[in-house]
Design a protein around this motif. Structure first.
Motif, PDB file in Angstrom:
ATOM      1  N   LEU A  58       0.830  -1.192   0.000  1.00 26.29           N
ATOM      2  CA  LEU A  58       0.000   0.000   0.000  1.00 26.29           C
ATOM      3  C   LEU A  58       0.871   1.251   0.000  1.00 26.29           C
ATOM      4  O   LEU A  58       0.622   2.198  -0.755  1.00 26.29           O
ATOM      5  CB  LEU A  58      -0.918  -0.014   1.227  1.00 26.29           C
ATOM      6  N   GLN A  59       1.908   1.262   0.854  1.00 25.34           N
ATOM      7  CA  GLN A  59       2.820   2.410   0.909  1.00 25.34           C
ATOM      8  C   GLN A  59       3.514   2.642  -0.422  1.00 25.34           C
ATOM      9  O   GLN A  59       3.761   3.785  -0.825  1.00 25.34           O
ATOM     10  CB  GLN A  59       3.875   2.201   1.993  1.00 25.34           C
ATOM     11  N   ALA A  60       3.838   1.565  -1.114  1.00 25.07           N
ATOM     12  CA  ALA A  60       4.549   1.677  -2.387  1.00 25.07           C
ATOM     13  C   ALA A  60       3.632   2.029  -3.546  1.00 25.07           C
ATOM     14  O   ALA A  60       4.108   2.237  -4.663  1.00 25.07           O
ATOM     15  CB  ALA A  60       5.272   0.370  -2.681  1.00 25.07           C
ATOM     16  N   GLY A  61       2.329   2.109  -3.280  1.00 24.09           N
ATOM     17  CA  GLY A  61       1.388   2.419  -4.342  1.00 24.09           C
ATOM     18  C   GLY A  61       1.146   1.268  -5.294  1.00 24.09           C
ATOM     19  O   GLY A  61       0.758   1.471  -6.449  1.00 24.09           O
ATOM     20  N   LEU A  62       1.373   0.047  -4.789  1.00 22.84           N
ATOM     21  CA  LEU A  62       1.191  -1.143  -5.615  1.00 22.84           C
ATOM     22  C   LEU A  62      -0.084  -1.868  -5.197  1.00 22.84           C
ATOM     23  O   LEU A  62      -0.487  -1.822  -4.036  1.00 22.84           O
ATOM     24  CB  LEU A  62       2.389  -2.083  -5.467  1.00 22.84           C
ATOM     25  N   THR A  63      -0.683  -2.550  -6.126  1.00 24.02           N
ATOM     26  CA  THR A  63      -1.878  -3.324  -5.811  1.00 24.02           C
ATOM     27  C   THR A  63      -1.481  -4.617  -5.116  1.00 24.02           C
ATOM     28  O   THR A  63      -0.328  -5.079  -5.236  1.00 24.02           O
ATOM     29  CB  THR A  63      -2.659  -3.660  -7.093  1.00 24.02           C
TER      30      THR A  63
END
Length: 301
Positions: A58-63
């Motif tokens: 989530l922090q990395a902006g990944l699904t």
């Protein structure tokens, strides 16, 4: 499936940490949570690991689907126990590749950059490992009741036992022992009831008070730290034999206890090149030294 991301998990007796990188080692996200000891609390440990995995993506902006493109290495306290290893075989997160080892193994990999060497972790618990380029030799790691020499939990237990002795005037009391007993309203019965549910991390919570009292000149606290330093020295000397002298000290007690160690131990310790998470990521990235499964053995004296 080809991996595009590397994820390292360091699950210890006090906290669990996760670090997500790309294949070039660029850190995309990091997160920390509560303890993740799969021996003492298997289900809770894996719940915390799962929560951290979700958090870093989530922090990395990944699904969440990006986990399927991730090589994951989890170094978990308690994973050295054969029965736990068997149970962990059923843990199958939806990642591209998974390897579960003990936390001391990833610490050893991180401390020496994947090269041969040894490490002694002294945190809430304690354990040692030596890597010869082919296999790990493990020392300790049998839990608080049987092992954990030189650990925060063992230091805390000794401190509270001493405080009880001082409370009953078996040994001379001090401000330090008085402060410890005050946490239990100066009641041995309250202390006894607390021990029914206390876990190693609970015993270790008094460790900062031990160091503070020792710095203030309290003889009891200084003796306790001398005992802990002697226990660490015992384990480190064995690891030196197993690793031709290349031993790094890691964990929460490593820095504060250093000056209490014997002079020859202080002089011989190697400076860690990286932390346990960096070791997990080396494994996850298929570092050449770890391309094949490393065998684990127990040291025989």
């Amino acid at each position: 499936m080809q991996a595009h991301y590397l994820l390292g998990i360091d699950g210890g007796g006090t906290q669990c940490r996760a670090r997500l990188t790309d294949l070039h080692g660029n850190v995309l996200a990091e997160a920390a949570g509560g303890p993740a000891n799969v021996w003492s609390d298997y289900d809770a440990a894996l719940i915390r690991v799962g929560a951290l995995i979700d958090k870093v993506f989530l922090q990395a902006g990944l699904t969440p689907q990006a986990l399927g493109q991730t090589s994951l290495v989890a170094g978990l306290a308690g994973a050295n126990v054969a029965s736990v290893q068997a149970r962990l075989a059923g843990w199958q997160p939806a990642c591209a590749a998974l390897r579960v080892v003990s936390d001391v193994e990833i610490a050893c990999a991180g401390a020496h950059g994947g090269e041969p060497g040894a490490v002694f972790i002294t945190g809430t618990g304690s354990q040692g490992a030596a890597w010869d380029g082919t296999r790990f030799t493990l020392l300790g790691g049998w839990g608080f009741a049987l092992s954990d020499q030189g650990s925060g939990a063992e230091l805390g237990r000794r401190a509270l036992r001493l405080a009880l002795l001082a409370h009953e005037a078996v040994v001379e009391p001090s401000d330090f022992t008085h402060q410890l007993m005050a946490q239990f309203d100066h009641s041995p019965e309250s202390m006894l009831l607390w021990t029914r549910t206390a876990v190693p991390a609970d015993w270790a919570r008094v460790v900062p008070q031990v160091f503070a009292a020792a710095d203030a000149g309290d003889g009891h606290a200084q003796h306790l730290l001398s005992q802990t330093a002697a226990d660490i020295g015992l384990m480190v000397r064995r690891l030196m034999t197993l690793s031709s002298g290349r031993v790094a000290l890691m964990g929460g007690l490593a820095a504060p206890v250093h000056r209490w160690l014997a002079a020859d131990i202080q002089a011989s310790l190697a400076t860690p090149q990286g932390d346990a998470l960096s070791g997990a990521l080396k494994l996850a990235g298929a570092h050449p030294a770890f391309s094949a499964r490393a065998d684990r053995v127990r040291a025989i004296n």
